[in-house]
Scaffold this active site. Structure first.
Site, PDB file in Angstrom:
ATOM      1  N   TYR A   1      33.910  29.844  37.655  1.00 20.57           N
ATOM      2  CA  TYR A   1      34.292  30.452  36.378  1.00 20.57           C
ATOM      3  C   TYR A   1      34.445  31.957  36.533  1.00 20.57           C
ATOM      4  O   TYR A   1      35.403  32.557  36.030  1.00 20.57           O
ATOM      5  CB  TYR A   1      33.241  30.117  35.322  1.00 20.57           C
ATOM      6  CG  TYR A   1      33.505  30.707  33.960  1.00 20.57           C
ATOM      7  CD1 TYR A   1      34.656  30.376  33.245  1.00 20.57           C
ATOM      8  CD2 TYR A   1      32.589  31.578  33.366  1.00 20.57           C
ATOM      9  CE1 TYR A   1      34.887  30.901  31.984  1.00 20.57           C
ATOM     10  CE2 TYR A   1      32.806  32.103  32.105  1.00 20.57           C
ATOM     11  CZ  TYR A   1      33.957  31.768  31.425  1.00 20.57           C
ATOM     12  OH  TYR A   1      34.192  32.293  30.169  1.00 20.57           O
TER      13      TYR A   1
ATOM     14  N   SER B   1      36.138  37.603  30.282  1.00 20.20           N
ATOM     15  CA  SER B   1      34.685  37.512  30.146  1.00 20.20           C
ATOM     16  C   SER B   1      34.029  38.567  31.018  1.00 20.20           C
ATOM     17  O   SER B   1      34.592  38.988  32.036  1.00 20.20           O
ATOM     18  CB  SER B   1      34.198  36.126  30.572  1.00 20.20           C
ATOM     19  OG  SER B   1      32.784  36.081  30.676  1.00 20.20           O
TER      20      SER B   1
END
Length: 278
Positions: free
Chosen positions: A162, A148
């Site tokens: 995250y 990501s």
């Protein structure tokens, strides 16, 4: 001619979104595909999508399993080998920004959220890679990780765990790429930006809130310069490119960013037009 004839592919997190799109594209290109996820109903939807597109039933292996659990990982490897006889491609797609049970964000998130986030986004990838390694060496196969843009270098103060997990995943991709290329196994990754999937729903947003989120992000040039949220297919096509030895043979340990230009803009540019009068 299909691009992946007689190739056996495992795609984690393929019950919806990017994983589902990748499963469909691989299968339509001749691959035998193991689809997996925790939600059996959504996974059946993926299976039906593949079958309705003309993919033979013998080319689909459905496994309801939790990729963070040892039994689930072992089941993925075993059933793929039992049905297809080998593993050519591993796509580590399963991942999520796990919402804290207390509603906290940033540094107030609990350590339980940290451990669950790392287990899903990093540890499961490490464990699946280790378990698939001998089989991928045998086929001189490919690994594609789904990371990501939160991996950096921009800060992610609200979902810090995250971001940490994905940054670590990028380093794991680079390091394993060098470790495994000596055996003929390539490792690469793709780093999506905003993609309209069920991702934000997993963070606690309902469908209406999710739609507003994507519409807002798409409307702001400082969020997505391309002015459109990505589609799962946009990322799935990159996964196929990285898994295609003919198309990407000289790419080793890299992450392709696919974000509509999001990482190329800075917050200070948001009001630059009003400041300069242009």
């Amino acid at each position: 001619m299909p691009r992946f004839p007689e190739k056996a592919v495992i795609i984690t997190g393929s019950s919806y979104g990017i994983g589902r799109s990748a499963a469909l594209l691989f299968a339509q290109e001749g691959a035998s595909v193991t689809i997996t996820g925790r939600n059996s109903e959504r996974l059946q939807e993926t299976r039906q999508l593949l079958l309705k597109s003309g993919v033979p039933e013998k080319n689909v292996n459905l496994v309801v399993a939790d990729v963070t659990e040892q039994n689930g990982q072992d089941q993925l490897i075993k059933t793929t080998l039992d049905k297809f006889g080998k593993i050519d491609i591993l796509v580590n797609n399963a991942g999520a920004a796990i919402a804290d049970d207390t509603g906290a964000i940033g540094t107030d998130q609990t350590m339980d959220t940290y451990h669950r986030t790392m287990q899903l986004n990093l540890q499961a990838v490490i464990e699946m890679t280790k378990k698939a390694k001998p089989h991928l060496i045998a086929t001189k196969g490919e690994i594609v990780n789904v990371s990501s843009i939160v991996a950096g270098p921009q800060a992610q103060p609200e979902f810090v765990y995250y971001a940490i997990a994905k940054a670590a995943l990028d380093q794991y991709t680079r390091s394993t790429a060098i470790d495994l290329i000596q055996y003929g196994v390539r490792v690469n990754s793709v780093s999506p930006g905003v993609v309209a999937t069920g991702f934000v729903g997993a963070m606690g947003m309902d469908n209406q809130a999710s739609q507003k989120f994507y519409e807002f992000m798409s409307s702001r040039k400082e969020c997505i310069p391309a002015r459109v949220a990505g589609h799962p297919d946009d990322i799935a096509y990159i996964i196929l490119f990285l898994a295609d030895r003919k198309m990407s043979s000289y790419i080793i340990g890299q992450s392709i960013v696919a974000d509509g230009g999001s990482t190329l803009v800075m917050g200070m540019q948001a009001d630059m037009k009003s400041l300069t009068g242009n």
